[in-house]
Design a protein around this motif. Structure first.
Motif, PDB file in Angstrom:
ATOM      1  N   GLU A 179       0.818  -1.434   0.023  1.00  0.00           N
ATOM      2  CA  GLU A 179       0.063  -0.067   0.070  1.00  0.00           C
ATOM      3  C   GLU A 179       0.879   1.114   0.086  1.00  0.00           C
ATOM      4  OE1 GLU A 179      -3.699   2.106   2.334  1.00  0.00           O
ATOM      5  OE2 GLU A 179      -2.938  -0.054   3.005  1.00  0.00           O
ATOM      6  N   ASN A 180       0.646   2.455  -1.037  1.00  0.00           N
ATOM      7  CA  ASN A 180       1.529   3.358  -1.112  1.00  0.00           C
ATOM      8  C   ASN A 180       0.886   4.481  -0.022  1.00  0.00           C
ATOM      9  OD1 ASN A 180       2.850   2.243  -3.228  1.00  0.00           O
ATOM     10  ND2 ASN A 180       1.077   2.831  -4.688  1.00  0.00           N
ATOM     11  N   ASP A 213      -0.461   7.147  -0.408  1.00  0.00           N
ATOM     12  CA  ASP A 213      -1.624   7.790  -0.821  1.00  0.00           C
ATOM     13  C   ASP A 213      -2.904   6.959  -0.663  1.00  0.00           C
ATOM     14  OD1 ASP A 213      -1.157   6.075  -2.861  1.00  0.00           O
ATOM     15  OD2 ASP A 213      -1.005   7.527  -4.603  1.00  0.00           O
ATOM     16  N   THR A 240      -3.312   4.033  -2.534  1.00  0.00           N
ATOM     17  CA  THR A 240      -3.346   3.187  -3.526  1.00  0.00           C
ATOM     18  C   THR A 240      -2.426   1.804  -3.265  1.00  0.00           C
ATOM     19  OG1 THR A 240      -1.301   4.190  -4.706  1.00  0.00           O
ATOM     20  CG2 THR A 240      -3.490   4.940  -5.217  1.00  0.00           C
ATOM     21  N   THR A 241      -2.791   0.846  -3.958  1.00  0.00           N
ATOM     22  CA  THR A 241      -1.797  -0.476  -3.812  1.00  0.00           C
ATOM     23  C   THR A 241      -1.270  -0.871  -5.284  1.00  0.00           C
ATOM     24  OG1 THR A 241      -3.759  -1.860  -4.581  1.00  0.00           O
ATOM     25  CG2 THR A 241      -3.445  -1.276  -2.151  1.00  0.00           C
ATOM     26  N   GLU A 242       0.054  -1.364  -5.114  1.00  0.00           N
ATOM     27  CA  GLU A 242       0.744  -2.115  -6.185  1.00  0.00           C
ATOM     28  C   GLU A 242       1.293  -3.372  -5.998  1.00  0.00           C
ATOM     29  OE1 GLU A 242       4.633  -0.038  -7.000  1.00  0.00           O
ATOM     30  OE2 GLU A 242       4.217   1.191  -5.394  1.00  0.00           O
TER      31      GLU A 242
END
Length: 314
Positions: free
Chosen positions: A180-181, A183, A185-187
């Motif tokens: 999880e970033n 901000d 968001t996830t990647e």
């Protein structure tokens, strides 16, 4: 993308309407071309593309701080005339294709070669051609015209897609974690990144769909995020890859009870999407044994060499 078999059967023939006369409308039926004829043209086109194009290998070798790990393809010309051609980087897979795979009646079996490039090796394992895979992709023609793409990762059950695509996916490794970033968001970290180049015989061949002309070699850029190991699509207790009974790498042509399904006028389902593989009224899951460690055994009560789950007479 639509299911492969549905598209191929719906587009088995191309009808061209010609000028009519007082007696009615004339139709000219254009028969499908031979696999053996088209494969030569496809391979020549793919070879030419691979010899005259390159990818951004220098960025993959020494990634800039803001590099997005996206494969970019371009022509070797002008300022790029000294670039290394794709032909020096790709690897190959050879697959036998039969006429009946496309509902043709020529009784041909033809070797087809696809090319694939691993730009970044993922940190995880590789899926089988019968697994569900979490992937981003972009599909284009050799002229660069885009026909399909995903905005982000999406789940694909590989047997529902092109045969060449599924086989090429076995050569890419997936990522190792979802993070999880800041901000929110996830990647997926360390995903596999690459490209595959398919002859039309491992794609839609004489079919036309989504702006893809008949007999078109295809390019897919892929980023392989995750996959479900030993995917069991029909939840019958047997992983889909183990339902490739003839060992050709394609689970869509293995249907033990096809004759029975035809006789009953019911839909014909290959074993990997059929919870009762022998159409005996007993679910496959109830005719196999799975131990506490997940190991599968296949009882054969009548000792005829055919396991119960494939034998209506057991």
């Amino acid at each position: 993308m639509p299911f492969r078999k549905v598209v191929l059967r719906m587009t088995a023939f191309i009808l061209i309407l010609s000028c009519g006369n007082d007696d009615g409308v004339d139709f000219e039926v254009i028969p499908p071309r031979l696999l053996s004829e088209v494969v030569i043209e496809d391979n020549a086109a793919l070879q030419e593309y691979l010899q005259t194009h390159f990818y951004n290998y220098e960025e993959f070798q020494n990634p800039p701080a803001d590099f997005d790990y996206q494969v970019q393809l371009d022509t070797i010309a002008g300022a790029n005339s000294d670039k290394r051609p794709l032909i020096d980087d790709v690897q190959t897979i050879t697959i036998e294709v039969e006429s009946e795979d496309f509902d043709l009646e020529d009784n041909e079996t033809v070797q087809h070669t696809l090319y694939y490039l691993v730009a970044r090796e993922g940190a995880g394992a590789s899926p089988t051609a019968a697994d569900s895979t979490f992937v981003k992709y972009e599909g284009s023609l050799l002229n660069g015209e885009l026909f399909d793409a995903t905005a982000g990762y999406t789940w694909q059950y590989l047997p529902f897609f092109l045969r060449g695509y599924g086989q090429a996916m076995t050569k890419f490794k997936v990522g190792d974690a979802i993070v999880e970033n800041p901000d929110g968001t996830t990647e997926i970290t360390n995903s596999g990144v690459g490209v595959m180049f398919l002859p039309s015989g491992l794609a839609y061949f004489n079919g036309t769909t989504g702006g893809i002309p008949a007999y078109s070699p295809l390019i897919f850029k892929v980023s392989t995020g995750l996959y479900i190991p030993e995917t069991d699509y029909d939840s019958d207790g047997i992983p889909s890859f183990m339902e490739d009974l003839n060992g050709d790498g394609d689970v869509t042509d293995d249907n033990t009870d096809e004759d029975r399904e035809v006789a009953l006028r019911s839909p014909a389902f290959p074993n990997h999407i059929d919870p009762d593989d022998d159409e005996d009224g007993i679910l496959t899951r109830d005719e196999i044994i799975i131990d506490d460690q997940g190991n599968i055994s296949f009882p054969d009560d009548d000792n005829d060499g055919i396991p119960n789950y494939l034998d209506r007479d057991s």
